[in-house]
Design a protein around this motif. Sequence first.
Motif, mmCIF file in Angstrom:
data_model
loop_
_atom_site.group_PDB
_atom_site.id
_atom_site.type_symbol
_atom_site.label_atom_id
_atom_site.label_comp_id
_atom_site.label_asym_id
_atom_site.label_seq_id
_atom_site.Cartn_x
_atom_site.Cartn_y
_atom_site.Cartn_z
ATOM 1 N N ARG A 135 2.800 -27.408 -18.361
ATOM 2 C CA ARG A 135 1.322 -27.565 -17.846
ATOM 3 C C ARG A 135 2.306 -26.504 -15.848
ATOM 4 N NH1 ARG A 135 -3.254 -29.434 -16.944
ATOM 5 N NH2 ARG A 135 -5.405 -27.775 -16.266
ATOM 6 N N ILE A 136 3.161 -27.628 -15.849
ATOM 7 C CA ILE A 136 2.813 -27.393 -14.288
ATOM 8 C C ILE A 136 4.007 -26.202 -13.868
ATOM 9 C CG2 ILE A 136 4.568 -28.628 -12.274
ATOM 10 C CD1 ILE A 136 3.221 -31.104 -13.295
ATOM 11 N N ASN A 137 5.077 -26.591 -14.954
ATOM 12 C CA ASN A 137 6.036 -25.189 -14.986
ATOM 13 C C ASN A 137 5.123 -23.999 -14.977
ATOM 14 O OD1 ASN A 137 7.757 -27.113 -14.502
ATOM 15 N ND2 ASN A 137 9.006 -26.916 -16.757
ATOM 16 N N HIS A 138 4.748 -23.558 -16.062
ATOM 17 C CA HIS A 138 3.602 -22.865 -16.214
ATOM 18 C C HIS A 138 3.093 -21.445 -14.557
ATOM 19 C CE1 HIS A 138 1.534 -19.363 -17.054
ATOM 20 N NE2 HIS A 138 0.659 -19.755 -16.588
ATOM 21 N N CYS A 139 2.150 -23.154 -14.093
ATOM 22 C CA CYS A 139 2.171 -22.882 -12.741
ATOM 23 C C CYS A 139 2.622 -22.899 -11.585
ATOM 24 C CB CYS A 139 1.105 -23.989 -12.727
ATOM 25 S SG CYS A 139 -0.925 -24.514 -13.876
ATOM 26 N N LYS A 140 3.289 -24.006 -11.294
ATOM 27 C CA LYS A 140 4.600 -23.653 -9.932
ATOM 28 C C LYS A 140 5.224 -21.963 -10.054
ATOM 29 C CE LYS A 140 6.708 -27.100 -8.182
ATOM 30 N NZ LYS A 140 7.299 -28.037 -8.041
ATOM 31 N N THR A 141 5.627 -21.946 -11.163
ATOM 32 C CA THR A 141 6.941 -21.050 -11.092
ATOM 33 C C THR A 141 6.788 -19.757 -11.992
ATOM 34 O OG1 THR A 141 8.541 -22.747 -11.381
ATOM 35 C CG2 THR A 141 9.343 -20.591 -12.140
ATOM 36 N N GLY A 142 5.861 -19.883 -12.953
ATOM 37 C CA GLY A 142 5.629 -19.248 -14.267
ATOM 38 C C GLY A 142 4.332 -17.851 -13.552
ATOM 39 N N ALA A 143 3.857 -18.534 -13.373
ATOM 40 C CA ALA A 143 2.502 -18.043 -13.375
ATOM 41 C C ALA A 143 2.755 -16.285 -11.892
ATOM 42 C CB ALA A 143 1.297 -18.870 -12.090
ATOM 43 N N LEU A 144 3.810 -16.854 -10.747
ATOM 44 C CA LEU A 144 4.162 -15.806 -9.905
ATOM 45 C C LEU A 144 4.980 -14.882 -10.574
ATOM 46 C CD1 LEU A 144 3.606 -15.229 -6.567
ATOM 47 C CD2 LEU A 144 5.362 -16.812 -6.069
ATOM 48 N N ILE A 145 6.422 -15.465 -11.415
ATOM 49 C CA ILE A 145 6.747 -14.582 -12.541
ATOM 50 C C ILE A 145 5.843 -13.320 -13.160
ATOM 51 C CG2 ILE A 145 8.498 -14.687 -14.031
ATOM 52 C CD1 ILE A 145 9.431 -16.824 -12.547
ATOM 53 N N GLN A 146 5.278 -14.121 -14.051
ATOM 54 C CA GLN A 146 4.309 -13.291 -14.823
ATOM 55 C C GLN A 146 3.404 -12.292 -14.050
ATOM 56 O OE1 GLN A 146 1.893 -15.492 -17.250
ATOM 57 N NE2 GLN A 146 -0.395 -14.653 -17.371
ATOM 58 N N ALA A 147 2.349 -12.848 -12.618
ATOM 59 C CA ALA A 147 1.962 -11.609 -12.077
ATOM 60 C C ALA A 147 3.109 -10.787 -11.237
ATOM 61 C CB ALA A 147 1.771 -12.212 -10.437
ATOM 62 N N ALA A 148 4.423 -10.876 -11.128
ATOM 63 C CA ALA A 148 4.760 -9.755 -10.406
ATOM 64 C C ALA A 148 4.560 -8.831 -11.988
ATOM 65 C CB ALA A 148 6.308 -10.113 -10.330
ATOM 66 N N ILE A 149 5.727 -9.142 -13.173
ATOM 67 C CA ILE A 149 5.695 -8.534 -13.636
ATOM 68 C C ILE A 149 4.246 -7.777 -14.061
ATOM 69 C CG2 ILE A 149 5.618 -8.157 -16.716
ATOM 70 C CD1 ILE A 149 7.894 -10.423 -16.672
ATOM 71 N N GLU A 150 2.815 -8.318 -13.609
ATOM 72 C CA GLU A 150 1.860 -7.407 -14.310
ATOM 73 C C GLU A 150 1.307 -6.884 -12.849
ATOM 74 O OE1 GLU A 150 -0.728 -10.996 -16.811
ATOM 75 O OE2 GLU A 150 -1.165 -10.576 -14.780
ATOM 76 N N LEU A 151 1.750 -6.626 -12.154
ATOM 77 C CA LEU A 151 1.819 -5.521 -10.957
ATOM 78 C C LEU A 151 2.694 -4.868 -10.838
ATOM 79 C CD1 LEU A 151 2.038 -8.672 -8.061
ATOM 80 C CD2 LEU A 151 0.202 -7.488 -8.423
ATOM 81 N N GLY A 152 3.317 -4.746 -11.403
ATOM 82 C CA GLY A 152 5.144 -3.621 -11.797
ATOM 83 C C GLY A 152 4.015 -2.199 -12.742
ATOM 84 N N ALA A 153 3.538 -3.131 -13.330
ATOM 85 C CA ALA A 153 2.963 -2.490 -14.796
ATOM 86 C C ALA A 153 1.361 -1.463 -14.192
ATOM 87 C CB ALA A 153 2.627 -2.845 -15.378
ATOM 88 N N VAL A 154 0.555 -2.618 -12.897
ATOM 89 C CA VAL A 154 -0.653 -1.714 -12.617
ATOM 90 C C VAL A 154 -0.608 -0.395 -12.737
ATOM 91 C CG1 VAL A 154 -2.687 -2.156 -11.203
ATOM 92 C CG2 VAL A 154 -1.937 -4.398 -11.970
ATOM 93 N N LEU A 155 0.108 0.164 -11.696
ATOM 94 C CA LEU A 155 -0.100 1.511 -11.018
ATOM 95 C C LEU A 155 -0.163 2.626 -12.613
ATOM 96 C CD1 LEU A 155 2.077 1.829 -7.987
ATOM 97 C CD2 LEU A 155 -0.588 2.448 -8.547
ATOM 98 N N ALA A 156 0.064 1.896 -13.682
ATOM 99 C CA ALA A 156 0.410 2.829 -14.955
ATOM 100 C C ALA A 156 -1.118 2.441 -15.862
ATOM 101 C CB ALA A 156 1.295 2.367 -15.874
ATOM 102 N N THR A 157 -1.950 1.927 -15.061
ATOM 103 C CA THR A 157 -3.234 1.636 -16.087
ATOM 104 C C THR A 157 -2.990 1.123 -17.331
ATOM 105 O OG1 THR A 157 -3.500 3.276 -16.221
ATOM 106 C CG2 THR A 157 -5.250 2.509 -14.593
ATOM 107 N N PRO A 158 -2.211 0.318 -17.789
ATOM 108 C CA PRO A 158 -1.641 0.158 -19.445
ATOM 109 C C PRO A 158 -3.016 -0.333 -20.039
ATOM 110 C CG PRO A 158 -1.169 -1.714 -17.418
ATOM 111 C CD PRO A 158 -1.427 -0.598 -16.929
ATOM 112 N N ASP A 159 -2.746 0.162 -21.347
ATOM 113 C CA ASP A 159 -3.872 -0.466 -22.521
ATOM 114 C C ASP A 159 -4.172 -2.008 -22.686
ATOM 115 O OD1 ASP A 159 -2.221 -1.325 -24.062
ATOM 116 O OD2 ASP A 159 -2.830 1.333 -24.730
#
Length: 307
Positions: A193-217
Amino acid sequence: MNASTDPTPEHRRKSQERDERWLEEVRGRFENVLRARLTQGIPVDPRLEEAMGYALLGGGKRLRPLLVYTTGHAFGIPVSMLDPPACAVECIHAYSLVHDDLPAMDDDDMRRGRPSCHKAFGEAMAILVGDALQSLAFISIAEGPDLPDAVGMEMMRILSRAAGPRGLVGGQSLDLGLQHLTVDEIDIPLLTRINHCKTGALIQAAIELGAVLATPDVATRAVLTEIGRDLGLAFQIWDDVLDARAETNASAGTRDAIPTLVDLLGLERSESEVRRLESRVLESVVGIGGEVGPLQALVQAMLRHRS
Ligand code: GRG
């Protein structure tokens, strides 16, 4: 894939080289974009600007911006349109490192092979640098040219969630709490859980941010979230594996008695967990469609070496 479409080793080597070149070019370009972002409209105090530049521009692999660019590329988004979220995610990352190094946190004197920000500029200035970089992250998106308002808002939502009490800050808080637990009370679910919050969340956000402009379903967004989650966890375990291998638990700073996931899982199980997650990520990435080669090359680089 049948024998006629299966790429030859030569073909595979060439496309890997092409993907790695793409990553290098985009990384080089990003350095200029980030420098320009920092100096744009800033600041009232040259000393603050200098300290922010020290923290933001002094090295770093730029993995999170590259995740933004490679994911966006898979969706056919031009690199220049991804500059605002790429700058934003790197600003949050840089701020978190500056604050994490402070004596009240992990108390590290060195970062990226040179004195950490508070060692170079003093603690009070390092606190301000972190605060200012956090604001700059959101300014980058808010002032991003050509970003439709709805897209900008969605980016802010993704980034603020990852940075806030359910992400980085929450993870850091849980991490601080480990000091008050006995070794027996620290288990794999808690460290995950700690790893996910401290490290994973921003990595996950980076991937999601890359896709936002494509308005994925919705379904594609779920796949991206899963990719980000797996990659974030794999990246942190791999970081701990490298530390354990080097027998210098650098990331643990002054609190090196606290176990990591690698201590609990063992080195061998940790490494096979990284490879299991890596395979899952690489497979899921193919499902996005588009040109996913650079994203795959980046994932592999993140989980192979530390440079
Ligand atoms: C202070 C709110 C707050 C959060 C701190 C980022 C963080 C949370 C702690 C840093 C220490 C740590 C163990 C982070 C794990 C993630 C990690 C391996 C960070 C280093 O990321 P890289 O390798 O660093 O991308 P560079 O220097 O290349 O940017």
